[in-house]
Design a protein around this motif. Structure first.
Motif, PDB file in Angstrom:
ATOM      1  N   ASP A   1      -7.921  11.523 -11.275  1.00 37.61           N
ATOM      2  CA  ASP A   1      -7.082  11.695 -12.467  1.00 37.61           C
ATOM      3  C   ASP A   1      -6.012  10.195 -12.950  1.00 37.61           C
ATOM      4  OD1 ASP A   1      -7.258  14.520 -12.438  1.00 37.61           O
ATOM      5  OD2 ASP A   1      -5.927  15.019 -11.642  1.00 37.61           O
ATOM      6  N   LEU A   2      -6.177   9.065 -11.969  1.00 35.51           N
ATOM      7  CA  LEU A   2      -5.293   7.582 -12.162  1.00 35.51           C
ATOM      8  C   LEU A   2      -6.358   7.094 -11.470  1.00 35.51           C
ATOM      9  CD1 LEU A   2      -2.461   8.200 -10.384  1.00 35.51           C
ATOM     10  CD2 LEU A   2      -2.992   8.897 -12.349  1.00 35.51           C
ATOM     11  N   TYR A   3      -7.139   6.525 -10.918  1.00 37.90           N
ATOM     12  CA  TYR A   3      -8.051   5.631 -10.919  1.00 37.90           C
ATOM     13  C   TYR A   3      -9.377   5.476 -11.833  1.00 37.90           C
ATOM     14  CZ  TYR A   3      -4.889   3.728  -8.007  1.00 37.90           C
ATOM     15  OH  TYR A   3      -3.226   3.218  -7.184  1.00 37.90           O
ATOM     16  N   GLU A   4      -9.206   6.034 -11.835  1.00 35.75           N
ATOM     17  CA  GLU A   4     -10.924   5.984 -12.839  1.00 35.75           C
ATOM     18  C   GLU A   4     -10.774   6.249 -14.763  1.00 35.75           C
ATOM     19  OE1 GLU A   4     -13.421   9.562 -12.192  1.00 35.75           O
ATOM     20  OE2 GLU A   4     -14.035   8.522  -9.844  1.00 35.75           O
ATOM     21  N   LYS A   5      -9.111   6.317 -14.872  1.00 33.09           N
ATOM     22  CA  LYS A   5      -8.853   6.066 -15.873  1.00 33.09           C
ATOM     23  C   LYS A   5      -8.088   5.113 -16.052  1.00 33.09           C
ATOM     24  CE  LYS A   5      -9.108  11.329 -16.415  1.00 33.09           C
ATOM     25  NZ  LYS A   5      -7.716  13.131 -17.152  1.00 33.09           N
ATOM     26  N   ASN A   6      -8.133   4.421 -14.827  1.00 31.16           N
ATOM     27  CA  ASN A   6      -7.311   3.047 -14.752  1.00 31.16           C
ATOM     28  C   ASN A   6      -5.653   2.802 -15.332  1.00 31.16           C
ATOM     29  OD1 ASN A   6      -9.960   1.061 -14.892  1.00 31.16           O
ATOM     30  ND2 ASN A   6      -9.748   1.635 -17.352  1.00 31.16           N
ATOM     31  N   LYS A   7      -5.540   4.380 -14.686  1.00 31.62           N
ATOM     32  CA  LYS A   7      -3.717   4.215 -14.168  1.00 31.62           C
ATOM     33  C   LYS A   7      -3.478   4.556 -12.816  1.00 31.62           C
ATOM     34  CE  LYS A   7      -4.222   7.997 -17.883  1.00 31.62           C
ATOM     35  NZ  LYS A   7      -4.047   9.570 -18.475  1.00 31.62           N
ATOM     36  N   GLY A   8      -3.769   3.790 -12.387  1.00 24.23           N
ATOM     37  CA  GLY A   8      -3.867   3.705 -10.570  1.00 24.23           C
ATOM     38  C   GLY A   8      -2.312   2.683 -10.952  1.00 24.23           C
ATOM     39  N   SER A   9      -0.936   2.829  -9.935  1.00 28.06           N
ATOM     40  CA  SER A   9       0.117   1.597  -9.573  1.00 28.06           C
ATOM     41  C   SER A   9      -0.219   0.151  -8.891  1.00 28.06           C
ATOM     42  CB  SER A   9       0.798   3.092  -8.480  1.00 28.06           C
ATOM     43  OG  SER A   9       0.715   3.539  -9.222  1.00 28.06           O
TER      44      SER A   9
ATOM     45  N   GLN B   1       0.817  -1.266   0.234  1.00 30.71           N
ATOM     46  CA  GLN B   1      -0.018   0.230   0.004  1.00 30.71           C
ATOM     47  C   GLN B   1       0.729   1.276  -0.529  1.00 30.71           C
ATOM     48  OE1 GLN B   1      -0.551  -2.754   1.254  1.00 30.71           O
ATOM     49  NE2 GLN B   1      -1.863  -3.276   3.294  1.00 30.71           N
ATOM     50  N   ILE B   2       1.714   0.895   0.694  1.00 27.34           N
ATOM     51  CA  ILE B   2       2.627   2.406   1.252  1.00 27.34           C
ATOM     52  C   ILE B   2       3.608   2.743  -0.528  1.00 27.34           C
ATOM     53  CG2 ILE B   2       5.044   3.193   1.672  1.00 27.34           C
ATOM     54  CD1 ILE B   2       3.623   2.038   4.698  1.00 27.34           C
ATOM     55  N   ALA B   3       4.086   1.527  -1.249  1.00 26.12           N
ATOM     56  CA  ALA B   3       4.326   1.370  -2.481  1.00 26.12           C
ATOM     57  C   ALA B   3       3.769   2.560  -3.456  1.00 26.12           C
ATOM     58  CB  ALA B   3       5.019   0.324  -2.569  1.00 26.12           C
ATOM     59  N   GLN B   4       2.821   1.465  -3.148  1.00 31.51           N
ATOM     60  CA  GLN B   4       1.433   2.200  -4.858  1.00 31.51           C
ATOM     61  C   GLN B   4       1.218   3.879  -4.556  1.00 31.51           C
ATOM     62  OE1 GLN B   4      -1.812  -0.082  -4.336  1.00 31.51           O
ATOM     63  NE2 GLN B   4      -3.235   0.941  -5.494  1.00 31.51           N
ATOM     64  N   ALA B   5       1.053   3.854  -2.442  1.00 31.50           N
ATOM     65  CA  ALA B   5       0.907   5.467  -2.549  1.00 31.50           C
ATOM     66  C   ALA B   5       1.829   6.514  -3.074  1.00 31.50           C
ATOM     67  CB  ALA B   5       0.211   5.774  -0.944  1.00 31.50           C
ATOM     68  N   ALA B   6       2.907   5.773  -3.036  1.00 32.70           N
ATOM     69  CA  ALA B   6       4.167   6.629  -3.535  1.00 32.70           C
ATOM     70  C   ALA B   6       4.552   6.968  -5.315  1.00 32.70           C
ATOM     71  CB  ALA B   6       5.410   5.988  -2.830  1.00 32.70           C
ATOM     72  N   ASN B   7       3.797   5.610  -6.094  1.00 33.50           N
ATOM     73  CA  ASN B   7       4.386   5.206  -7.268  1.00 33.50           C
ATOM     74  C   ASN B   7       3.142   7.002  -7.463  1.00 33.50           C
ATOM     75  OD1 ASN B   7       6.181   4.020  -8.489  1.00 33.50           O
ATOM     76  ND2 ASN B   7       5.452   2.639  -7.016  1.00 33.50           N
ATOM     77  N   ASP B   8       1.821   6.633  -6.851  1.00 34.69           N
ATOM     78  CA  ASP B   8       0.972   7.298  -7.584  1.00 34.69           C
ATOM     79  C   ASP B   8       0.673   8.683  -6.813  1.00 34.69           C
ATOM     80  OD1 ASP B   8      -0.613   5.216  -8.273  1.00 34.69           O
ATOM     81  OD2 ASP B   8      -2.033   5.192  -6.234  1.00 34.69           O
ATOM     82  N   TYR B   9       1.468   9.327  -5.847  1.00 37.36           N
ATOM     83  CA  TYR B   9       1.502  10.884  -5.457  1.00 37.36           C
ATOM     84  C   TYR B   9       2.523  10.737  -6.836  1.00 37.36           C
ATOM     85  CZ  TYR B   9       2.091  14.537  -2.162  1.00 37.36           C
ATOM     86  OH  TYR B   9       1.873  15.467  -2.287  1.00 37.36           O
TER      87      TYR B   9
ATOM     88  N   LEU C   1       1.689   8.233   1.030  1.00 38.86           N
ATOM     89  CA  LEU C   1       1.277  10.004   0.430  1.00 38.86           C
ATOM     90  C   LEU C   1       1.543  10.734   2.008  1.00 38.86           C
ATOM     91  CD1 LEU C   1      -2.303  10.040  -0.357  1.00 38.86           C
ATOM     92  CD2 LEU C   1      -0.805   9.074  -2.106  1.00 38.86           C
ATOM     93  N   ALA C   2       1.451  10.303   3.085  1.00 41.46           N
ATOM     94  CA  ALA C   2       2.190  11.321   4.629  1.00 41.46           C
ATOM     95  C   ALA C   2       3.365  11.302   4.609  1.00 41.46           C
ATOM     96  CB  ALA C   2       1.661  10.480   5.285  1.00 41.46           C
ATOM     97  N   ILE C   3       4.286  10.334   3.943  1.00 33.32           N
ATOM     98  CA  ILE C   3       5.169   9.903   3.875  1.00 33.32           C
ATOM     99  C   ILE C   3       6.143  10.706   2.990  1.00 33.32           C
ATOM    100  CG2 ILE C   3       8.215   7.946   3.727  1.00 33.32           C
ATOM    101  CD1 ILE C   3       6.662   5.828   5.056  1.00 33.32           C
ATOM    102  N   TYR C   4       6.309  10.304   1.388  1.00 33.98           N
ATOM    103  CA  TYR C   4       6.206  11.205   0.700  1.00 33.98           C
ATOM    104  C   TYR C   4       6.027  12.152   0.680  1.00 33.98           C
ATOM    105  CZ  TYR C   4       9.068   7.126  -0.222  1.00 33.98           C
ATOM    106  OH  TYR C   4      10.004   5.989   0.274  1.00 33.98           O
TER     107      TYR C   4
END
Length: 418
Positions: A297-305, A49-57, A320-323
């Motif tokens: 901008d990401l998940y509704e456009k199938n661009k999430g990580s 989850q944390i890696a996914q959030a960092a990539n999405d951000y 998200l908070a860390i990054y």
């Protein structure tokens, strides 16, 4: 002769113009951030989850031109919570040009820390690792931005004090923890506060992996505590809830470390978990503006990580908070000192964070050259059967006690290093 000289000068001018044009058209160099995480063993419940959030951000910022014009690259590698593999990952990411390194593991962070210090590389240690690393005078390259386990524990004790007529004398507090570095980390603070406030402290170590807690909870039952503070992780909370029920210990006595998420609640049972409390480092849910932007901008456009279900997980918000802090530190570094970004500039950028709260995602942090933690504020949330309800505002307590322990421990580290 003059015609020849003019011709040469004209040619040089055209060459220079062509070089400048090529430089202008060349893509900006990327900013690389290394996430050496345990993706396969002990911490697999949180690291994806944390890696996914960092990539999405990073994707959101890259859509806007990156950080001061430089695209972000997130480099992720598994270390299996093994210190030697963490060191190997650090060395590899160092060769690849990472400007900051994150290990999200107390044992691995402790193992890599001396190397990062010797190399003069920025190591991110938010919400994990050794508590004395907030001392920027000693740990010049280590950044435990946000509350440490020491600060979180101190805040938990303060909360219990407020629920005990501001007098802890004779109050019984049991501390159950996995018997390895993560679980052992806050014991020094607990013992110091027990001596200061005269409460009855019971330490209850539990062997890893924490699947069998019967003996530990029988011991706690015999103590008949007023409160139980738990440093359990993931499925350990589920086991604990069953043992509490078996031993007749009410759930509203349980205060968990921040590592308890929506998956754990579902496995405990939403109704069964009612009354459970958690020391909280970040705002959960999807109402935050950054979360809304990521969804749109990401998940509704199938661009999430990763899997969209993780957006409902407080660990995603934790990433998200860390990054948010790390990326803002990089932005400040480039803005203040220009490109290329080197470790010293990155260090000074992070030390320029002032009242930064990522638009309410975290408690405000102010990082300085002396204080690499930024304030140590948490809050206590309670599960009411359907949602988390804050029981306090963001706060920090016993700052003088924690600081004394920080200086003592960091002083010993500096002395032993000589």
């Amino acid at each position: 002769m003059k015609i020849k000289q003019l011709s040469i000068l004209a040619g040089l001018g055209l060459a220079l113009a062509g070089l400048q044009s090529a430089q202008a058209q060349a893509p900006a160099q990327p900013l690389k951030f290394a996430l050496c995480y345990d993706l396969s063993k002990s911490y697999g419940f949180v690291t994806p989850q944390i890696a996914q959030a960092a990539n999405d951000y990073a994707k959101i910022l890259n859509q806007k031109g990156g950080i001061e014009g430089h695209p972000i690259e997130i480099l992720v590698q598994d270390h299996g919570n093994e210190p030697q593999r963490g060191i190997e990952c650090y060395e590899k990411m160092k060769r690849e040009g990472a400007v900051a390194f994150d290990f999200l593991s107390t044992p691995v962070s402790r193992a890599v820390l001396p190397r990062a210090m010797a190399d003069g590389n920025v190591m991110v240690q938010s919400f994990v690792g050794r508590g004395d690393a907030v001392d920027g005078d000693v740990f010049k390259w280590i950044f435990p931005i946000g509350p440490t386990y020491w600060g979180q524990m101190a805040n938990n004790i303060h909360y219990i004090k407020t629920k005990s007529n501001n007098n802890l004398k004779g109050v019984k507090i049991s501390f159950i923890y996995p018997d390895y570095p993560f679980g052992q980390e806050p014991i020094g603070v607990l013992k110091t506060l027990a001596a200061k406030e005269d409460f009855d402290l019971q330490l209850v170590p539990n062997p890893m992996p924490g699947n069998d807690q019967a003996a530990a909870w029988s011991q706690i039952r015999r103590n008949n505590p007023d409160w139980v503070i738990s440093w359990n992780l993931a499925g350990m909370h589920v086991v604990a809830s069953r043992e509490m029920k078996r031993n007749g210990i009410p759930m509203d006595k349980y205060i968990s470390v921040n590592w308890l998420n929506e998956v754990d609640l579902a496995n405990i049972g939403l109704e069964n978990a009612k009354g459970l409390k958690r020391g909280t480092n970040v705002t959960g849910g999807q109402s935050h503006p950054l979360m809304q932007q990521i969804i749109k901008d990401l998940y509704e456009k199938n661009k999430g990580s990763g899997d969209r279900k993780h957006l409902n997980d407080v660990y995603y918000n934790t990433g998200l908070a860390i990054y948010a802090s790390v990326f803002e530190g990089a932005r400040l570094a480039i803005k203040q000192s220009g490109w290329p970004l080197n470790p010293d500039k990155m260090k000074r950028g992070l030390e320029s964070l002032k009242n930064f709260d990522a638009e309410g995602l975290i408690a405000p942090v102010t990082v300085t050259a002396k204080d690499h933690g930024g304030g140590g504020k948490t809050r206590i949330d309670m599960w009411d059967g359907a949602k988390w309800v804050p029981q306090t505002d963001w706060f920090s307590a016993y700052d003088d006690v924690v600081q004394d322990i920080v200086k003592k421990e960091s002083g010993e580290f500096a002395k032993n290093k000589q």
